[in-house]
Design a protein around this motif. Structure first.
Motif, PDB file in Angstrom:
ATOM      1  N   SER A  66       3.928 -34.465  34.600  1.00 10.62           N
ATOM      2  CA  SER A  66       4.650 -33.517  35.477  1.00 10.62           C
ATOM      3  C   SER A  66       5.851 -32.893  34.784  1.00 10.62           C
ATOM      4  N   ILE A  67       5.942 -31.586  34.853  1.00  4.40           N
ATOM      5  CA  ILE A  67       7.119 -30.907  34.307  1.00  4.40           C
ATOM      6  C   ILE A  67       7.737 -29.948  35.331  1.00  4.40           C
ATOM      7  N   SER A  96       7.299 -31.493  40.665  1.00  2.54           N
ATOM      8  CA  SER A  96       7.479 -31.711  42.104  1.00  2.54           C
ATOM      9  C   SER A  96       7.126 -30.460  42.909  1.00  2.54           C
ATOM     10  N   ASN A 124       2.406 -33.403  42.937  1.00  8.78           N
ATOM     11  CA  ASN A 124       3.570 -34.285  42.759  1.00  8.78           C
ATOM     12  C   ASN A 124       4.576 -34.088  43.893  1.00  8.78           C
ATOM     13  N   LYS A 190       4.517 -42.977  40.469  1.00  8.66           N
ATOM     14  CA  LYS A 190       4.954 -42.580  39.130  1.00  8.66           C
ATOM     15  C   LYS A 190       6.446 -42.802  38.944  1.00  8.66           C
ATOM     16  N   SER A 220      12.167 -39.492  27.460  1.00  3.51           N
ATOM     17  CA  SER A 220      13.206 -38.721  28.156  1.00  3.51           C
ATOM     18  C   SER A 220      14.035 -39.660  29.026  1.00  3.51           C
ATOM     19  N   GLY A 266       8.001 -41.743  26.637  1.00  4.64           N
ATOM     20  CA  GLY A 266       8.153 -41.931  25.193  1.00  4.64           C
ATOM     21  C   GLY A 266       6.854 -42.016  24.413  1.00  4.64           C
ATOM     22  N   ARG A 268       4.472 -40.542  22.090  1.00  6.24           N
ATOM     23  CA  ARG A 268       4.734 -39.416  21.184  1.00  6.24           C
ATOM     24  C   ARG A 268       3.644 -39.146  20.154  1.00  6.24           C
ATOM     25  N   ALA A 287       5.547 -35.589  28.578  1.00  5.65           N
ATOM     26  CA  ALA A 287       6.163 -34.404  29.178  1.00  5.65           C
ATOM     27  C   ALA A 287       7.027 -33.661  28.161  1.00  5.65           C
TER      28      ALA A 287
HETATM   29  C1  LIG Z   1      11.699 -30.494  32.190  1.00  8.97           C
HETATM   30  C2  LIG Z   1      11.052 -31.673  32.870  1.00  8.97           C
HETATM   31  C3  LIG Z   1      10.903 -31.662  34.248  1.00  8.97           C
HETATM   32  C4  LIG Z   1      10.318 -32.749  34.920  1.00  8.97           C
HETATM   33  N1  LIG Z   1      10.102 -32.678  36.273  1.00  8.97           N
HETATM   34  C5  LIG Z   1       9.453 -33.682  36.902  1.00  8.97           C
HETATM   35  C6  LIG Z   1       9.083 -33.574  38.272  1.00  8.97           C
HETATM   36  O1  LIG Z   1       9.288 -32.550  38.926  1.00  8.97           O
HETATM   37  N2  LIG Z   1       8.475 -34.656  38.861  1.00  8.97           N
HETATM   38  C7  LIG Z   1       8.211 -35.804  38.163  1.00  8.97           C
HETATM   39  O2  LIG Z   1       7.622 -36.738  38.718  1.00  8.97           O
HETATM   40  N3  LIG Z   1       8.535 -35.914  36.854  1.00  8.97           N
HETATM   41  C8  LIG Z   1       9.135 -34.905  36.215  1.00  8.97           C
HETATM   42  N4  LIG Z   1       9.443 -35.014  34.882  1.00  8.97           N
HETATM   43  C9  LIG Z   1       9.316 -36.337  34.233  1.00  8.97           C
HETATM   44  C10 LIG Z   1       8.081 -36.478  33.367  1.00  8.97           C
HETATM   45  O3  LIG Z   1       6.911 -36.267  34.101  1.00  8.97           O
HETATM   46  C11 LIG Z   1       8.038 -37.876  32.672  1.00  8.97           C
HETATM   47  O4  LIG Z   1       7.859 -38.874  33.649  1.00  8.97           O
HETATM   48  C12 LIG Z   1       9.290 -38.211  31.887  1.00  8.97           C
HETATM   49  O5  LIG Z   1       9.882 -37.071  31.297  1.00  8.97           O
HETATM   50  C13 LIG Z   1       9.014 -39.241  30.784  1.00  8.97           C
HETATM   51  O6  LIG Z   1       8.037 -38.787  29.875  1.00  8.97           O
HETATM   52  P1  LIG Z   1       8.398 -38.181  28.418  1.00  8.97           P
HETATM   53  O7  LIG Z   1       9.221 -39.223  27.698  1.00  8.97           O
HETATM   54  O8  LIG Z   1       7.084 -37.918  27.779  1.00  8.97           O
HETATM   55  O9  LIG Z   1       9.192 -36.921  28.656  1.00  8.97           O
HETATM   56  C14 LIG Z   1       9.948 -33.913  34.182  1.00  8.97           C
HETATM   57  C15 LIG Z   1      10.067 -33.906  32.786  1.00  8.97           C
HETATM   58  C16 LIG Z   1      10.598 -32.819  32.119  1.00  8.97           C
HETATM   59  C17 LIG Z   1      10.728 -32.850  30.616  1.00  8.97           C
END
Ligand SMILES: Cc1cc2nc3c(=O)[nH]c(=O)nc-3n(C[C@H](O)[C@H](O)[C@H](O)COP(=O)(O)O)c2cc1C
Length: 344
Positions: A66-67, A96, A124, A190, A220, A266, A268, A287
């Motif tokens: 989810s982004i 979301s 989401n 999640k 993140s 994380g 990667r 993400a």
């Molecule tokens: C810009 C951005 C916006 C995000 N928005 C949401 C969201 O709306 N809902 C959600 O459940 N997770 C959201 N996430 C979280 C990601 O889905 C993920 O759970 C989290 O970033 C950890 O994964 P990563 O380390 O690969 O980034 C967002 C991530 C990013 C980078």
């Protein structure tokens, strides 16, 4: 969509693109997972990464997490991701959809299946919204985007440090249990980087959930992102809060038999994916790297990133003599003392 929600979404993307937003005093601990090494008795070309998730065939156990969604920049991000996923036969999740419930005119910023066909698509919503909306509205969320299921995100640390966050969690897990029984699609819980503990997973295992996305620490860091976004946030104190992805994965897997497990936070590269599957994950997601690739090179950037990860996964499978995903999932990796000492 309210002005506040729109600004928050754009701020998140801006901060993620301009600052170092990853955990800096914690890792996923996947580096403490050691895969058995051997001289393979297979041909690398015969390695098959395909698997099934949500009843759909996916070319590899990899999805885009989810982004975003809700405004024009988000629409382009979702379209580029969906196009790349369609080409590679992978699944994706939307950001979301709360904004969509507030304002139906922005459905098109989420509605990627109109033009593309990712292997699967997850909607989401935040756990707090389960109290605010009816079953009909929640079902509409997934039907409207022609999705295959719904992610319900639980992110108490992020909400608590966000000046405008939802912080009344009283009764929300009970509500989740009730909703997951009633809606007519699969529900997956999640996390976003704080990880799911064994205790929480035990509670979740008693509900009608399709699965759990562990969303562990090491990628993140959303408390850090909130701090970078707003000086009024308490995020600085809570930076690096969370259970590392490898630890969360092991803990959840032990108490969630039969449920699907998604490993994220994380992830990667393809070796992270291989290790997560050997620890019991069904699929892995990312993400932040996908957002960065999309912002730099659009659909082509996302496609190249995902393609490389699938290739790395294939190499990891070759080096552990696994011709298919079932074989990879039945490996018995060794865990270093640094990781085992964290397991209860
Ligand atoms: C810009 C951005 C916006 C995000 N928005 C949401 C969201 O709306 N809902 C959600 O459940 N997770 C959201 N996430 C979280 C990601 O889905 C993920 O759970 C989290 O970033 C950890 O994964 P990563 O380390 O690969 O980034 C967002 C991530 C990013 C980078």
């Amino acid at each position: 969509m309210s002005k506040e929600t729109k600004k928050r979404k754009l701020d998140h993307i801006k901060v993620c693109m301009e600052e170092d937003v990853e955990f800096d005093r914690k890792t996923t601990l996947l580096e403490e997972v050691i895969l058995p090494k051997t001289v393979p008795d297979i041909n690398l070309e015969d390695v098959d990464t395909s698997t099934k998730f949500l009843g759909k065939k996916t070319a590899a156990p990899i999805f885009v997490n989810s982004i975003t969604g809700g405004e024009e920049r988000a629409k382009k991000i979702n379209k580029d991701i969906a196009a790349a996923c369609e080409k590679l036969g992978l699944g994706m999740a939307l950001g979301s959809q709360r904004a969509m419930l507030e304002d139906e005119s922005i459905v098109h910023t989420y509605d990627v299946t109109k033009d593309y066909n990712p292997a699967f698509l997850l909607g989401n919503i935040g756990i707090a919204q389960l109290e605010e909306y009816s079953i009909d509205e929640l079902e509409w969320l997934v039907k409207k985007i022609d999705g295959n299921g719904l992610f319900v995100h639980i992110n108490p640390a992020q909400e608590a440090v966000q000046p405008e966050g939802d912080t009344d969690f009283h009764g929300l897990l009970d509500k989740l249990g009730e909703i997951s029984k009633k809606v007519d699609y699969p529900v997956i819980v999640k996390q976003v980087g704080e990880g799911i503990s064994r205790d929480t997973a035990q509670k979740l295992s008693k509900m009608d959930l399709y699965g759990v996305d562990v969303g562990g620490a090491g990628g993140s860091d959303w408390t850090k992102i909130e701090h970078l976004r707003s000086e009024d946030s308490y995020g600085k104190t809570f930076e690096n809060w969370g259970i590392p992805t490898a630890q969360s994965l092991i803990e959840v897997q032990e108490v969630f038999p039969g449920g699907k497990i998604m490993a994220t936070g994380g992830i990667r590269n393809g070796l992270d994916v291989a290790k997560s599957l050997a620890l019991g994950a069904d699929v892995c997601g990312m993400a932040l790297p996908v957002l960065k690739a999309q912002q730099k090179n659009g659909e082509e950037g996302v496609r190249k990133l995902l393609e490389d990860i699938v290739e790395e996964l294939k190499i990891a499978m070759f080096l552990t003599d696994c011709e298919n995903i079932d074989e990879l999932r039945s490996l018995e990796p060794k865990l270093s003392p640094k990781l085992t000492s964290r397991l209860k």
